[in-house]
Design a protein around this motif. Sequence first.
Motif, PDB file in Angstrom:
ATOM      1  N   TYR A  86       0.853  -1.175   0.000  1.00 55.90           N
ATOM      2  CA  TYR A  86       0.000   0.000   0.000  1.00 55.90           C
ATOM      3  C   TYR A  86       0.898   1.237   0.000  1.00 55.90           C
ATOM      4  O   TYR A  86       1.424   1.653   1.029  1.00 55.90           O
ATOM      5  CB  TYR A  86      -0.934  -0.029   1.210  1.00 55.90           C
ATOM      6  N   ASP A  87       1.050   1.824  -1.181  1.00 52.73           N
ATOM      7  CA  ASP A  87       2.055   2.868  -1.363  1.00 52.73           C
ATOM      8  C   ASP A  87       1.758   4.147  -0.589  1.00 52.73           C
ATOM      9  O   ASP A  87       2.654   4.936  -0.340  1.00 52.73           O
ATOM     10  CB  ASP A  87       2.198   3.196  -2.855  1.00 52.73           C
ATOM     11  N   ASN A  88       0.519   4.378  -0.239  1.00 52.33           N
ATOM     12  CA  ASN A  88       0.185   5.615   0.461  1.00 52.33           C
ATOM     13  C   ASN A  88       0.317   5.475   1.978  1.00 52.33           C
ATOM     14  O   ASN A  88      -0.113   6.351   2.729  1.00 52.33           O
ATOM     15  CB  ASN A  88      -1.237   6.055   0.098  1.00 52.33           C
ATOM     16  N   LEU A  89       0.913   4.366   2.424  1.00 55.26           N
ATOM     17  CA  LEU A  89       1.125   4.155   3.847  1.00 55.26           C
ATOM     18  C   LEU A  89       2.600   4.271   4.191  1.00 55.26           C
ATOM     19  O   LEU A  89       3.467   3.913   3.400  1.00 55.26           O
ATOM     20  CB  LEU A  89       0.646   2.755   4.260  1.00 55.26           C
ATOM     21  N   LYS A  90       2.871   4.736   5.408  1.00 54.96           N
ATOM     22  CA  LYS A  90       4.232   4.679   5.917  1.00 54.96           C
ATOM     23  C   LYS A  90       4.539   3.253   6.366  1.00 54.96           C
ATOM     24  O   LYS A  90       3.631   2.443   6.542  1.00 54.96           O
ATOM     25  CB  LYS A  90       4.392   5.648   7.096  1.00 54.96           C
ATOM     26  N   VAL A  91       5.803   2.960   6.549  1.00 56.52           N
ATOM     27  CA  VAL A  91       6.218   1.607   6.918  1.00 56.52           C
ATOM     28  C   VAL A  91       5.528   1.150   8.205  1.00 56.52           C
ATOM     29  O   VAL A  91       4.999   0.035   8.288  1.00 56.52           O
ATOM     30  CB  VAL A  91       7.753   1.538   7.069  1.00 56.52           C
ATOM     31  N   THR A  92       5.503   2.011   9.221  1.00 60.76           N
ATOM     32  CA  THR A  92       4.859   1.632  10.485  1.00 60.76           C
ATOM     33  C   THR A  92       3.352   1.465  10.309  1.00 60.76           C
ATOM     34  O   THR A  92       2.756   0.579  10.939  1.00 60.76           O
ATOM     35  CB  THR A  92       5.127   2.685  11.575  1.00 60.76           C
ATOM     36  N   ASP A 114       8.426  -2.579  16.108  1.00 60.67           N
ATOM     37  CA  ASP A 114       9.806  -2.092  16.275  1.00 60.67           C
ATOM     38  C   ASP A 114      10.808  -3.242  16.232  1.00 60.67           C
ATOM     39  O   ASP A 114      11.869  -3.135  15.606  1.00 60.67           O
ATOM     40  CB  ASP A 114       9.948  -1.333  17.607  1.00 60.67           C
ATOM     41  N   ASN A 115      10.470  -4.346  16.875  1.00 60.50           N
ATOM     42  CA  ASN A 115      11.367  -5.498  16.909  1.00 60.50           C
ATOM     43  C   ASN A 115      11.542  -6.102  15.510  1.00 60.50           C
ATOM     44  O   ASN A 115      12.663  -6.426  15.094  1.00 60.50           O
ATOM     45  CB  ASN A 115      10.824  -6.557  17.865  1.00 60.50           C
ATOM     46  N   LEU A 116      10.442  -6.237  14.773  1.00 62.69           N
ATOM     47  CA  LEU A 116      10.516  -6.832  13.438  1.00 62.69           C
ATOM     48  C   LEU A 116      11.267  -5.931  12.466  1.00 62.69           C
ATOM     49  O   LEU A 116      12.046  -6.415  11.634  1.00 62.69           O
ATOM     50  CB  LEU A 116       9.106  -7.113  12.914  1.00 62.69           C
ATOM     51  N   LEU A 117      11.070  -4.626  12.565  1.00 59.14           N
ATOM     52  CA  LEU A 117      11.795  -3.712  11.684  1.00 59.14           C
ATOM     53  C   LEU A 117      13.293  -3.735  11.992  1.00 59.14           C
ATOM     54  O   LEU A 117      14.125  -3.572  11.089  1.00 59.14           O
ATOM     55  CB  LEU A 117      11.241  -2.290  11.816  1.00 59.14           C
ATOM     56  N   ASP A 121      16.265  -4.871   9.442  1.00 62.46           N
ATOM     57  CA  ASP A 121      17.100  -3.695   9.219  1.00 62.46           C
ATOM     58  C   ASP A 121      16.343  -2.575   8.490  1.00 62.46           C
ATOM     59  O   ASP A 121      16.834  -1.983   7.524  1.00 62.46           O
ATOM     60  CB  ASP A 121      18.357  -4.069   8.436  1.00 62.46           C
ATOM     61  N   LEU A 122      15.148  -2.270   8.980  1.00 66.12           N
ATOM     62  CA  LEU A 122      14.357  -1.165   8.415  1.00 66.12           C
ATOM     63  C   LEU A 122      13.938  -0.161   9.481  1.00 66.12           C
ATOM     64  O   LEU A 122      13.055   0.665   9.233  1.00 66.12           O
ATOM     65  CB  LEU A 122      13.107  -1.710   7.706  1.00 66.12           C
ATOM     66  N   SER A 123      14.585  -0.198  10.643  1.00 66.06           N
ATOM     67  CA  SER A 123      14.210   0.730  11.714  1.00 66.06           C
ATOM     68  C   SER A 123      14.372   2.179  11.270  1.00 66.06           C
ATOM     69  O   SER A 123      13.574   3.046  11.656  1.00 66.06           O
ATOM     70  CB  SER A 123      15.070   0.466  12.957  1.00 66.06           C
ATOM     71  N   HIS A 124      15.390   2.437  10.453  1.00 58.83           N
ATOM     72  CA  HIS A 124      15.650   3.800  10.000  1.00 58.83           C
ATOM     73  C   HIS A 124      14.650   4.271   8.945  1.00 58.83           C
ATOM     74  O   HIS A 124      14.659   5.437   8.555  1.00 58.83           O
ATOM     75  CB  HIS A 124      17.068   3.899   9.440  1.00 58.83           C
ATOM     76  N   LYS A 125      13.774   3.344   8.483  1.00 61.41           N
ATOM     77  CA  LYS A 125      12.788   3.692   7.456  1.00 61.41           C
ATOM     78  C   LYS A 125      11.358   3.637   7.983  1.00 61.41           C
ATOM     79  O   LYS A 125      10.413   3.695   7.200  1.00 61.41           O
ATOM     80  CB  LYS A 125      12.924   2.727   6.273  1.00 61.41           C
ATOM     81  N   LYS A 126      11.194   3.591   9.287  1.00 62.70           N
ATOM     82  CA  LYS A 126       9.866   3.357   9.852  1.00 62.70           C
ATOM     83  C   LYS A 126       8.870   4.464   9.512  1.00 62.70           C
ATOM     84  O   LYS A 126       7.672   4.208   9.412  1.00 62.70           O
ATOM     85  CB  LYS A 126       9.968   3.147  11.365  1.00 62.70           C
ATOM     86  N   GLU A 127       9.355   5.693   9.322  1.00 60.07           N
ATOM     87  CA  GLU A 127       8.451   6.800   8.985  1.00 60.07           C
ATOM     88  C   GLU A 127       8.461   7.122   7.495  1.00 60.07           C
ATOM     89  O   GLU A 127       7.880   8.113   7.062  1.00 60.07           O
ATOM     90  CB  GLU A 127       8.826   8.046   9.791  1.00 60.07           C
ATOM     91  N   SER A 128       9.135   6.285   6.703  1.00 63.03           N
ATOM     92  CA  SER A 128       9.166   6.486   5.250  1.00 63.03           C
ATOM     93  C   SER A 128       7.933   5.859   4.616  1.00 63.03           C
ATOM     94  O   SER A 128       7.350   4.905   5.146  1.00 63.03           O
ATOM     95  CB  SER A 128      10.418   5.842   4.650  1.00 63.03           C
ATOM     96  N   VAL A 130       6.024   3.589   1.913  1.00 66.85           N
ATOM     97  CA  VAL A 130       6.397   2.313   1.314  1.00 66.85           C
ATOM     98  C   VAL A 130       6.854   2.486  -0.131  1.00 66.85           C
ATOM     99  O   VAL A 130       7.810   1.842  -0.572  1.00 66.85           O
ATOM    100  CB  VAL A 130       5.217   1.318   1.389  1.00 66.85           C
ATOM    101  N   ASP A 131       6.191   3.385  -0.880  1.00 66.12           N
ATOM    102  CA  ASP A 131       6.557   3.539  -2.287  1.00 66.12           C
ATOM    103  C   ASP A 131       7.914   4.205  -2.489  1.00 66.12           C
ATOM    104  O   ASP A 131       8.433   4.237  -3.601  1.00 66.12           O
ATOM    105  CB  ASP A 131       5.477   4.291  -3.060  1.00 66.12           C
ATOM    106  N   SER A 132       8.525   4.703  -1.407  1.00 63.86           N
ATOM    107  CA  SER A 132       9.854   5.309  -1.520  1.00 63.86           C
ATOM    108  C   SER A 132      10.970   4.287  -1.299  1.00 63.86           C
ATOM    109  O   SER A 132      12.147   4.593  -1.494  1.00 63.86           O
ATOM    110  CB  SER A 132      10.007   6.452  -0.510  1.00 63.86           C
ATOM    111  N   LEU A 133      10.611   3.073  -0.892  1.00 67.14           N
ATOM    112  CA  LEU A 133      11.601   2.049  -0.587  1.00 67.14           C
ATOM    113  C   LEU A 133      12.139   1.402  -1.857  1.00 67.14           C
ATOM    114  O   LEU A 133      11.438   1.304  -2.871  1.00 67.14           O
ATOM    115  CB  LEU A 133      10.999   0.964   0.301  1.00 67.14           C
ATOM    116  N   SER A 134      13.375   0.937  -1.788  1.00 67.53           N
ATOM    117  CA  SER A 134      13.936   0.157  -2.887  1.00 67.53           C
ATOM    118  C   SER A 134      13.255  -1.209  -2.930  1.00 67.53           C
ATOM    119  O   SER A 134      12.559  -1.603  -1.986  1.00 67.53           O
ATOM    120  CB  SER A 134      15.440  -0.024  -2.689  1.00 67.53           C
ATOM    121  N   ARG A 135      13.476  -1.934  -4.028  1.00 70.08           N
ATOM    122  CA  ARG A 135      12.852  -3.258  -4.136  1.00 70.08           C
ATOM    123  C   ARG A 135      13.323  -4.182  -3.014  1.00 70.08           C
ATOM    124  O   ARG A 135      12.541  -4.927  -2.427  1.00 70.08           O
ATOM    125  CB  ARG A 135      13.170  -3.886  -5.498  1.00 70.08           C
TER     126      ARG A 135
END
Length: 308
Positions: A86-92, A114-117, A121-128, A130-135
């Motif tokens: 869902y591209d319009n959602l943030k990772v969290t 938080d534990n799963l991220l 290794d996506l803790s630094h992207k929790k507020e990014s 989803v559509d901004s993430l690499s594949r």
Amino acid sequence: MLEIKELVKNYGKFTAVDHLTLSVGKGAVCGFVGPNGAGKTTTMRIMAGLLKATDGSVVIDGVEVTKNPRALREKIGYMPDFFGVYDNLKVTEYMDFYAGAYGIAYKERGPIIDNLLEIVDLSHKKESYVDSLSRGMKQRLCLARSLVHDPELLILDEPASGLDPRARVEIKEVLKQLQGMGKTIVISSHILPELAEMCTEICIINGGKLAAQGSVQEIMQKLSQKRIIHVQPLGEKEKMIQILKEQPFIRSIIENSQDVDFDFAGTNEQLAGVLKQLVLADIPLISFKEKEGNLEEVFMQITGGESV
């Protein structure tokens, strides 16, 4: 953990899965491989409860897939080969949505997410978004999503598909961590060398049937009935060869420029005895080890050269 017995899936007159029987023990990492159209994805979708089998049974930790789908959903995490985000959602927000879908209480979701991220290794992207993430990041996020309810069995269909080498290494490291946590993992991939590194056992399916199961080395031995031992001495090569020729369980010796390979037909205890004789003869050894099998060679031999 996983027991598949006489599994059949027909599409009209075409049989995609043909009386497939296999088992995977708790804590194993099982590589599920086969040629295109061999029935891998169909089998994995039946395991995940997304397809109905024509016949046979799939039991996961005592739960029959077709008879108790609700209990099944609690025990498995499924990562399909193609999945939607869902591209319009943030990772969290994305993770929170799936936690809610599994009935996890709102106040419990934060620590779990938080534990799963952190694991993927996506803790630094929790507020990014989803559509901004690499594949590669999206693949790891989907893996985290499949873990949100702490399942005992993970079913991963081509998790490294389309990833660059760095992203594949990252996925592989996450899977090693999950293995260390005691998760049972069934994983399909067309990247055979990497699969051989990650898995404790391999299941090769061909024509909808189980063609072979075991470690790469075990399958190699069953196919060729050979154990090739590689020995590299530091000098004293001729003396070493003479000792090897006197051993009753050595069937053939291949001399190379600096080392030797021999075909050994005895037990591990008898092989240890060969090594002991070389050491007692004061022959300095740089290497004495069994040559490891190659999953690509095994695959090509079993499937007749069909592409994975």
